[in-house]
Write a protein that holds these residues in place. Structure first.
Motif, PDB file in Angstrom:
ATOM      1  N   CYS A  39     -99.604  22.531   0.434  1.00 38.10           N
ATOM      2  CA  CYS A  39     -98.242  22.919   0.100  1.00 38.10           C
ATOM      3  C   CYS A  39     -98.211  23.241  -1.380  1.00 38.10           C
ATOM      4  O   CYS A  39     -99.234  23.222  -2.051  1.00 38.10           O
ATOM      5  CB  CYS A  39     -97.267  21.796   0.439  1.00 38.10           C
ATOM      6  N   HIS A  99    -101.862  19.422   4.511  1.00 30.86           N
ATOM      7  CA  HIS A  99    -101.011  18.935   5.600  1.00 30.86           C
ATOM      8  C   HIS A  99    -101.582  19.357   6.955  1.00 30.86           C
ATOM      9  O   HIS A  99    -101.948  20.522   7.138  1.00 30.86           O
ATOM     10  CB  HIS A  99     -99.610  19.525   5.481  1.00 30.86           C
ATOM     11  N   CYS A 132     -95.609  12.973   0.820  1.00 25.96           N
ATOM     12  CA  CYS A 132     -95.861  14.078  -0.107  1.00 25.96           C
ATOM     13  C   CYS A 132     -94.515  14.481  -0.721  1.00 25.96           C
ATOM     14  O   CYS A 132     -93.524  14.616  -0.002  1.00 25.96           O
ATOM     15  CB  CYS A 132     -96.480  15.255   0.642  1.00 25.96           C
ATOM     16  N   CYS A 169     -93.347  17.178  -1.416  1.00 28.78           N
ATOM     17  CA  CYS A 169     -92.779  18.436  -0.915  1.00 28.78           C
ATOM     18  C   CYS A 169     -91.775  18.191   0.204  1.00 28.78           C
ATOM     19  O   CYS A 169     -91.024  19.074   0.565  1.00 28.78           O
ATOM     20  CB  CYS A 169     -93.885  19.361  -0.417  1.00 28.78           C
TER      21      CYS A 169
HETATM   22 ZN   LIG Z   1     -96.741  18.563   0.645  1.00 31.77          ZN
END
Ligand SMILES: [Zn+2]
Length: 431
Positions: A257, A264, A317, A319
């Motif tokens: 990402c 991922h 994560c 993100c």
């Molecule tokens: Zn991520």
């Protein structure tokens, strides 16, 4: 004005509800998908049925990801043998050949059942997470014939996002530079090394890369991406470069990402990391072979052993995606050595060494003392350092960080490590 100039490439999801599912819900979702594909493959894939029958397993015995451990791993060599015995697909296909839209051929040779309708999610999730957006004009420089990657996986995934594709294939570097310029292309798909060729060619042709070209985002695969090369290219073009990992047979198994925080696992695969000797899951944080299961009905591979080593992590994560991540690919199973029950790979040795510019040459020695494995990181320094003990301590910390093992650090005189020495020298005797 190109639409993509105003959009934020660093936020958003391709499939928000899947990508941000709470972990418990994700597990239920995957278990349910797993039960579906097991039922389907048992009924429709002859090779999978024989595998289950030979172990006495029935579809109802596989309810969860944990139960997968009971199914023997399918290796690439086995795939090739069965294809030879029972051409063309060795019984691994899940639909009759006449229903397939395309068929691909990978080196081996291995024949790959193509899609009926392309529904693989992984690569598209990866491209979106890496910054590709609808309206991007993209050159796809992967090879379009025989192998499935460029056409089936990359081209279809770009289309799914809503990008405009220019299927340039490999080579013709000068023409590719002109295409980038004339179309103000914003996206690149290909190997990192070919992107570097393009940069060099563009400079040779007298272009100012940042001013004359408009690349904003790059999706690279099929080659190790050195961080130094990534930052060089990102800086040169003023673009984002993200990578993904997968195989021709089972497709995308991990994508970076925007946070560049491992890869991922896409939402249409189950990825386990296992002890290659026993097939048992090693769990998060430990090195194991990447073994994957896809939900694809045309080519339903269950527990396919990639032969690659990595570590899975479930830590969140930033993100916002909740899927587990593969921390970098460490290398091939057959090059790894087991120390105190954990795999050590030459790639990890390189990674530790790459953090210290003071290191000239290095090698790991594995010995056995009092029934215990000992690991010694032998290092020849470029020149003497002022605080050797402090440096040793730092390197020791990096060893723990990268290999999850303790190791002794030893500075040795220049010229001690012989030319052509193995990166990991196993001196254990099991007598
Ligand atoms: Zn991520």
């Amino acid at each position: 004005m190109p639409k993509q100039e105003v959009m934020d490439r660093t936020v958003g999801f391709l499939k928000k509800n899947l990508e941000t599912m709470p972990q418990k819900k994700r597990l239920e979702y995957l278990n349910q998908k797993l039960r579906g594909v097991i039922q389907y493959a048992y009924k429709n894939s002859q090779a999978f049925k024989s595998k289950m029958d030979s172990t006495g397993l029935k579809p109802k015995d596989i309810q969860t990801i944990k139960d997968l451990e009971n199914i023997p791993i399918t290796k690439k060599t086995e795939l090739m043998e069965l294809q030879k015995k029972n051409p063309p697909f060795g019984g691994f296909e899940g639909v009759p050949v006449t229903e397939m839209r395309r068929i691909f051929i990978s080196p081996g040779p291995i024949y790959e059942p193509g899609e009926i309708e392309f529904n693989e999610l992984g690569w598209a999730q990866g491209m979106y997470a890496g910054g590709f957006r609808p309206g991007d004009i993209v050159i796809n420089t992967f090879s379009y014939h025989m192998v499935p990657f460029a056409l089936q996986m990359v081209d279809n995934s770009l289309h799914r996002i809503g990008c405009v594709i220019i299927p340039t294939g490999i080579g013709n570097t000068e023409q590719q530079v002109n295409i980038l310029k004339d179309f103000k292309a914003t996206g690149y798909c290909g190997t990192p090394s070919f992107l570097l060729n393009i940069a060099e060619k563009a400079e040779e042709m007298g272009f100012d890369i940042k001013k004359d070209l408009n690349l904003r985002v790059g999706f690279v695969a099929a080659e190790m991406l050195a961080e130094s090369l990534r930052s060089k290219l990102e800086e040169k073009f003023g673009m984002i470069i993200r990578q993904a990992y997968g195989t021709a047979d089972i497709r995308c198994l991990g994508y970076e990402c925007i946070k560049k925080n491992g890869m991922h696992v896409p939402d249409d695969k189950i990825v386990e990391t296992v002890d290659p000797n026993t097939g048992k899951q090693v769990g998060p944080g430990k090195t194991g072979e990447i073994v994957a299961t896809t939900f694809d009905k045309v080519y339903p591979l269950i527990r396919f052993g990639t032969g690659d080593l990595s570590i899975l992590t479930e830590t969140p994560c930033p993100c916002g995606r909740t899927s587990p991540r593969l921390l970098k690919i460490l290398g091939r199973v057959d090059q790894a050595t087991k120390v105190r029950g954990l795999f050590v790979h030459p790639g990890q040795v390189d990674e530790v060494a790459s953090r210290y510019p003071q290191i000239a040459r290095y090698q790991i020695i594995i010995t056995r003392k009092d029934q215990k494995d000992e690991m010694i990181f032998r290092i020849e320094l470029k020149e003497e350092v002022s605080q050797p003990e402090k440096l040793k301590e730092e390197i020791g910390g990096s060893i723990r960080d990268v290999m999850k093992l303790r190791g002794e650090v030893l500075f040795i005189p220049k010229g001690t490590i012989p030319e052509g020495a193995k990166k990991i020298e196993d001196q254990r005797s099991w007598a």
